[in-house]
Design a protein around this motif. Structure first.
Motif, short mmCIF file in Angstrom:
data_model
loop_
_atom_site.label_atom_id
_atom_site.label_comp_id
_atom_site.label_asym_id
_atom_site.label_seq_id
_atom_site.Cartn_x
_atom_site.Cartn_y
_atom_site.Cartn_z
N MET A 60 35.11 46.72 41.04
CA MET A 60 35.99 45.61 40.68
C MET A 60 36.94 45.37 41.85
SD MET A 60 34.74 44.74 37.88
CE MET A 60 35.90 43.40 37.58
N THR A 61 36.98 44.13 42.33
CA THR A 61 37.69 43.82 43.56
C THR A 61 38.23 42.40 43.51
OG1 THR A 61 37.39 43.55 45.97
CG2 THR A 61 35.46 43.19 44.58
N ILE A 62 39.14 42.08 44.40
CA ILE A 62 39.65 40.71 44.47
C ILE A 62 38.68 39.78 45.16
CG2 ILE A 62 42.07 41.39 44.34
CD1 ILE A 62 42.27 41.04 47.37
N GLY A 63 37.69 40.32 45.86
CA GLY A 63 36.61 39.50 46.38
C GLY A 63 36.71 39.09 47.83
N ASP A 64 37.78 39.49 48.54
CA ASP A 64 37.83 39.16 49.97
C ASP A 64 37.19 40.28 50.79
OD1 ASP A 64 39.76 41.11 49.66
OD2 ASP A 64 41.22 40.13 50.98
N VAL A 123 39.89 52.25 38.70
CA VAL A 123 38.95 53.37 38.58
C VAL A 123 38.01 53.44 39.78
CG1 VAL A 123 37.27 54.55 37.16
CG2 VAL A 123 39.05 53.18 36.08
N GLY A 124 38.30 54.36 40.68
CA GLY A 124 37.42 54.57 41.82
C GLY A 124 36.29 55.50 41.44
N THR A 125 35.25 55.51 42.27
CA THR A 125 34.11 56.38 42.05
C THR A 125 33.77 57.10 43.35
OG1 THR A 125 33.19 54.91 40.37
CG2 THR A 125 31.70 56.50 41.35
N VAL A 126 33.60 58.41 43.29
CA VAL A 126 33.18 59.20 44.42
C VAL A 126 31.85 59.84 44.06
CG1 VAL A 126 33.69 61.20 45.86
CG2 VAL A 126 35.53 59.65 45.19
N GLU A 185 44.40 44.40 50.99
CA GLU A 185 44.91 44.58 49.63
C GLU A 185 43.75 44.54 48.64
OE1 GLU A 185 49.15 42.79 48.93
OE2 GLU A 185 47.95 41.26 49.93
N ASP A 186 43.94 45.19 47.49
CA ASP A 186 42.95 45.11 46.43
C ASP A 186 43.55 45.70 45.16
OD1 ASP A 186 40.36 44.98 44.99
OD2 ASP A 186 39.54 44.75 47.01
N VAL A 187 42.85 45.49 44.04
CA VAL A 187 43.34 46.01 42.76
C VAL A 187 43.30 47.54 42.72
CG1 VAL A 187 42.88 43.98 41.35
CG2 VAL A 187 41.03 45.59 41.80
N GLY A 188 42.45 48.15 43.52
CA GLY A 188 42.42 49.60 43.64
C GLY A 188 42.69 49.99 45.09
N ARG A 189 43.54 50.98 45.30
CA ARG A 189 43.84 51.39 46.67
C ARG A 189 42.60 51.93 47.37
NH1 ARG A 189 46.57 54.39 43.14
NH2 ARG A 189 45.94 56.54 42.79
N ASP A 194 38.77 51.39 51.84
CA ASP A 194 37.37 51.20 52.23
C ASP A 194 37.21 49.96 53.11
OD1 ASP A 194 36.43 53.47 50.97
OD2 ASP A 194 35.78 52.43 49.15
N LYS A 195 37.98 48.90 52.84
CA LYS A 195 37.93 47.71 53.71
C LYS A 195 38.39 48.05 55.12
CE LYS A 195 38.92 44.43 49.97
NZ LYS A 195 39.95 43.51 49.43
N ILE A 196 39.43 48.89 55.21
CA ILE A 196 39.90 49.34 56.52
C ILE A 196 38.78 50.11 57.23
CG2 ILE A 196 41.49 50.87 57.73
CD1 ILE A 196 43.02 48.54 56.71
N ALA A 197 38.14 51.03 56.51
CA ALA A 197 37.06 51.82 57.10
C ALA A 197 35.92 50.93 57.57
CB ALA A 197 36.55 52.85 56.08
N GLY A 198 35.59 49.91 56.77
CA GLY A 198 34.53 48.99 57.15
C GLY A 198 34.87 48.21 58.40
N TRP A 199 36.11 47.74 58.50
CA TRP A 199 36.53 47.01 59.70
C TRP A 199 36.46 47.91 60.93
CZ3 TRP A 199 40.53 47.70 63.23
CH2 TRP A 199 40.73 46.64 64.12
#
Length: 295
Positions: A60-64, A123-126, A185-189, A194-199
């Motif tokens: 679940m994400t804000i979509g950006d 709710v994150g998942t590992v 930013e996102d609904v879950g930290r 993860d967006k930072i890691a992807g960038w």
């Protein structure tokens, strides 16, 4: 929707866009007096991540920045190692899916059998053993000046963001010395980091001289992700969990929390800190009672 694009707001490489139409919408309600009011609320939508033909997870994400989120999630789960060559990322906005394609086949059935639901918001998942991969982590001994921390906190907290516009969201910022670079930013930290890691992965960015700043709690998941990314310093306005502190001490990560005004607490990695400024010279924030802080 196009895949990730960069901008230059207040010196950032990527900054929040609180006015982006897809990220919030207006909702009409009534305030405590019964008067009609209209406010912006954050959108929340599913994004299913595939690695080649294998469905991995629906977040679940804000979509950006779906491409960075997918890359970073797979990287932080150990499903994309440094040896993997990513040949393409396909995002379908209508189907709400993103497919990361690699040069060689991948097989993660065993890892997918083991899931841990984390304490992260939304709710994150590992997948797999949460500590898997940390044994070989070696973080740089780069010094961190406290003047940088104070400057980062002041600038980040004043940056226009979805949090300031609508709330109900977390932010994570990649920083170099006293300069914030990428603010997600996102609904879950967990999504934001993860967006930072992807960038970083997409742009081959060095991690050893960076600082990660988050608005959320310093949990085990946040510490693990930061260490797996190779970033030696994690800081937050918020507090700690005991396991987060224990893991940070185990891997040698500098962990700084409760950063407000001239105050902060370092519970791991104190040896990296260079106290080059008198805290009394920094503008302070008023203390809040425990009851107010919890509200």
């Amino acid at each position: 929707m196009q895949l990730a694009q960069e901008n230059d707001v207040a010196g950032y490489v990527i900054a929040p866009d609180p006015m982006a139409p897809r990220l919030t919408r207006s909702v009409v309600g009534h305030d405590h007096t019964g008067a009609r009011t209209e406010i912006s609320v954050v959108e929340e939508r599913p994004l299913t991540i595939y690695l080649n033909s294998q469905e991995i997870v629906t977040a679940m994400t804000i979509g950006d920045y779906p491409d960075y989120l997918a890359l970073g999630f797979l990287r932080n789960q150990g499903m994309l190692g440094p040896q993997e060559v990513v040949t393409g990322i396909d995002y379908d906005e209508e189907l709400e899916t993103v497919v990361v394609r690699t040069e060689t086949p991948t097989n993660h059935e065993e890892k997918l059998k083991k899931k841990t639901r984390t304490s992260g918001c939304a709710v994150g998942t590992v997948f797999g053993d949460m500590m898997e991969g940390l044994e070989g982590v070696q973080l740089s001994e780069t010094e961190v000046k406290t003047s940088w921390l104070y400057a980062l906190s002041a600038q980040i907290n004043r940056t226009p963001s979805l949090y300031l516009e609508a709330g109900a969201i977390h932010g994570t910022v990649l920083c170099h010395r006293d300069r914030p670079l990428v603010y997600m930013e996102d609904v879950g930290r967990h999504n934001a980091v993860d967006k930072i890691a992807g960038w970083m992965m997409a742009n081959h960015v060095e991690a050893g001289d960076k600082i990660l700043y988050t608005t959320g709690r310093l949990t085990s998941e946040m510490v693990i992700k930061t260490a797996m990314m190779g970033i030696p310093v994690l800081a937050s306005r918020s507090g700690f969990t005991a396991w987060g502190v224990e893991i940070a001490q185990q891997v040698g990560l500098t962990l700084i929390g409760r950063m407000r005004g001239q105050r902060f607490v370092c519970l791991s990695g104190e040896e990296r800190l260079v106290r080059d400024v008198d805290p009394k010279s920094v503008a302070d924030e008023p203390r809040r009672s425990a009851r107010k802080a919890a509200q």
